[in-house]
Motif scaffolding. Structure first.
Motif, PDB file in Angstrom:
ATOM      1  N   THR A   1      95.794  41.282  36.017  1.00 53.86           N
ATOM      2  CA  THR A   1      96.653  40.271  36.612  1.00 53.86           C
ATOM      3  C   THR A   1      98.106  40.642  36.366  1.00 53.86           C
ATOM      4  OG1 THR A   1      96.921  37.884  36.942  1.00 53.86           O
ATOM      5  CG2 THR A   1      96.847  38.671  34.655  1.00 53.86           C
TER       6      THR A   1
ATOM      7  N   PHE B   1      82.353  38.510  40.677  1.00 52.38           N
ATOM      8  CA  PHE B   1      82.508  39.966  40.758  1.00 52.38           C
ATOM      9  C   PHE B   1      81.177  40.674  40.542  1.00 52.38           C
ATOM     10  CE2 PHE B   1      82.860  43.850  38.205  1.00 52.38           C
ATOM     11  CZ  PHE B   1      83.486  44.690  39.106  1.00 52.38           C
TER      12      PHE B   1
ATOM     13  N   GLY C   1      86.170  45.998  43.787  1.00 45.46           N
ATOM     14  CA  GLY C   1      87.181  45.041  43.366  1.00 45.46           C
ATOM     15  C   GLY C   1      87.017  43.647  43.928  1.00 45.46           C
TER      16      GLY C   1
ATOM     17  N   MET D   1      89.616  40.211  44.314  1.00 42.00           N
ATOM     18  CA  MET D   1      90.964  39.670  44.193  1.00 42.00           C
ATOM     19  C   MET D   1      90.906  38.159  44.376  1.00 42.00           C
ATOM     20  SD  MET D   1      94.058  40.086  46.931  1.00 42.00           S
ATOM     21  CE  MET D   1      94.143  41.864  46.773  1.00 42.00           C
ATOM     22  N   THR D   2      91.615  37.432  43.543  1.00 41.76           N
ATOM     23  CA  THR D   2      91.684  35.985  43.710  1.00 41.76           C
ATOM     24  C   THR D   2      92.702  35.662  44.798  1.00 41.76           C
ATOM     25  OG1 THR D   2      91.067  35.529  41.422  1.00 41.76           O
ATOM     26  CG2 THR D   2      92.240  33.791  42.602  1.00 41.76           C
TER      27      THR D   2
ATOM     28  N   ASN E   1      97.541  37.337  47.735  1.00 44.30           N
ATOM     29  CA  ASN E   1      97.086  37.928  46.481  1.00 44.30           C
ATOM     30  C   ASN E   1      97.639  37.123  45.309  1.00 44.30           C
ATOM     31  OD1 ASN E   1      96.458  39.506  44.260  1.00 44.30           O
ATOM     32  ND2 ASN E   1      97.751  41.228  44.862  1.00 44.30           N
TER      33      ASN E   1
ATOM     34  N   CYS F   1      92.483  39.559  39.214  1.00 45.46           N
ATOM     35  CA  CYS F   1      91.544  40.471  39.849  1.00 45.46           C
ATOM     36  C   CYS F   1      90.520  40.973  38.835  1.00 45.46           C
ATOM     37  CB  CYS F   1      92.281  41.673  40.435  1.00 45.46           C
ATOM     38  SG  CYS F   1      93.598  41.260  41.599  1.00 45.46           S
TER      39      CYS F   1
ATOM     40  N   PHE G   1      88.145  44.627  38.508  1.00 43.89           N
ATOM     41  CA  PHE G   1      87.914  45.929  39.115  1.00 43.89           C
ATOM     42  C   PHE G   1      86.880  46.731  38.340  1.00 43.89           C
ATOM     43  CE2 PHE G   1      92.352  45.228  40.614  1.00 43.89           C
ATOM     44  CZ  PHE G   1      92.080  45.258  41.976  1.00 43.89           C
TER      45      PHE G   1
ATOM     46  N   GLU H   1      99.201  47.684  45.558  1.00 45.62           N
ATOM     47  CA  GLU H   1      99.074  46.787  46.703  1.00 45.62           C
ATOM     48  C   GLU H   1      99.129  47.519  48.040  1.00 45.62           C
ATOM     49  OE1 GLU H   1     100.713  44.924  43.090  1.00 45.62           O
ATOM     50  OE2 GLU H   1     101.302  46.666  44.293  1.00 45.62           O
TER      51      GLU H   1
ATOM     52  N   LEU I   1      94.706  49.205  47.305  1.00 51.30           N
ATOM     53  CA  LEU I   1      93.969  48.072  47.864  1.00 51.30           C
ATOM     54  C   LEU I   1      93.677  48.282  49.344  1.00 51.30           C
ATOM     55  CD1 LEU I   1      95.589  44.980  46.093  1.00 51.30           C
ATOM     56  CD2 LEU I   1      93.615  46.377  45.401  1.00 51.30           C
TER      57      LEU I   1
ATOM     58  N   LEU J   1      86.552  45.712  48.744  1.00 54.95           N
ATOM     59  CA  LEU J   1      87.376  44.671  48.126  1.00 54.95           C
ATOM     60  C   LEU J   1      86.969  43.315  48.687  1.00 54.95           C
ATOM     61  CD1 LEU J   1      89.784  44.174  46.177  1.00 54.95           C
ATOM     62  CD2 LEU J   1      91.282  44.304  48.186  1.00 54.95           C
TER      63      LEU J   1
END
Length: 259
Positions: free
Chosen positions: A130, A147, A154, A156-157, A190, A194, A196, A211, A215, A224
């Motif tokens: 994060t 996850f 990955g 991502m929140t 984003n 996250c 991973f 980013e 990603l 992702l």
């Protein structure tokens, strides 16, 4: 083995220059403690207390904060022969049981490069990631389980940010029929927080931007997944955000304080 929590702490915070002229952005305070501390308390609440801090701009200040952690927070008794003894203000208050790696990842290094440089510290199959300026009340355990169910590299929140402006609706005659003060926007962005798989290091070099390059490549390979979160989230991006978060704290309205 529990996954480590990697926090990006190296940016210069130029849009928060009022606070970051003499200290790194993660040390800007909410209440009497740095925003970084709030983020770490959040993860530790869910049992994740092994941290890797990716340092850059004024990273020595972050080291000094934690090296002098007890000195800053508690009363102190000094005996010149036998050393120091600390007294907490609250008898039930304890020192956090955190393991912290302070990784010097460079002053100008991009986000992906910072993560690549700490690969040697990731000893599990996956890790959390994060940013050092975002607060949320997202349930980290639920995020981890999501996850693990995806079998992707990955997660991502995704959060819906609040508009900076009021929104006006009018009828065909131009009469205002509705006004919303800073509504939530429709699209997800984003929000950090996250998870991973360590395979992500294969997509990185020490000059890459997380980013932009990493990603996007994961998206192209359908590796992702978005964890849609509609709860509280706020980033300390500007001085206005700093004031708002501190006002929330002072008013006792701190949704991120799950600990």
């Amino acid at each position: 083995m529990k996954p480590k929590v990697v926090i990006l702490c190296g940016g210069k915070g130029t849009r928060l220059r009022e606070e970051t002229e003499y200290k790194p952005k993660p040390l800007v305070t909410v209440g009497r403690m740095p925003i970084l501390w709030h983020i770490m308390k959040h993860y530790a609440h869910y049992g994740f207390n092994d941290f890797v801090l990716c340092l850059g701009y004024k990273g020595d200040h972050i080291k000094e904060f934690f090296l002098n952690y007890k000195l800053r927070r508690w009363d102190l008794q000094l005996n010149l022969k036998h050393g120091t003894k600390f007294f907490t203000q609250d008898e039930e208050e304890e020192v956090e049981d955190w393991n912290i790696i302070f990784a010097e990842t460079g002053l100008e290094t991009n986000t992906g490069g910072r993560i690549k440089k700490i690969e040697k510290y990731i000893d599990g199959d996956y890790f959390f990631l994060t940013y050092g300026d975002g607060l949320s009340d997202v349930n980290i355990k639920e995020l981890e389980q999501f996850f693990l169910q995806q079998s992707k590299i990955g997660v991502m929140t995704g959060v819906k940010p609040q508009s900076k402006y009021g929104e006006i609706a009018v009828d065909t005659n131009g009469t205002i029929i509705e006004f919303k003060e800073k509504p939530l926007l429709n699209n997800y962005i984003n929000g950090g927080f996250c998870v991973f798989d360590r395979k992500i290091f294969n997509y990185m070099d020490e000059n890459c931007i997380l980013e932009e390059e990493v990603l996007k490549q994961l998206v192209n390979e359908q590796q992702l997944v978005l964890y849609k979160y509609n709860g509280f989230w706020k980033c300390m991006d500007t001085y206005k955000d700093y004031k708002e978060l501190n006002q929330m704290w002072q008013n006792g309205n701190s949704p991120w304080k799950v600990y």
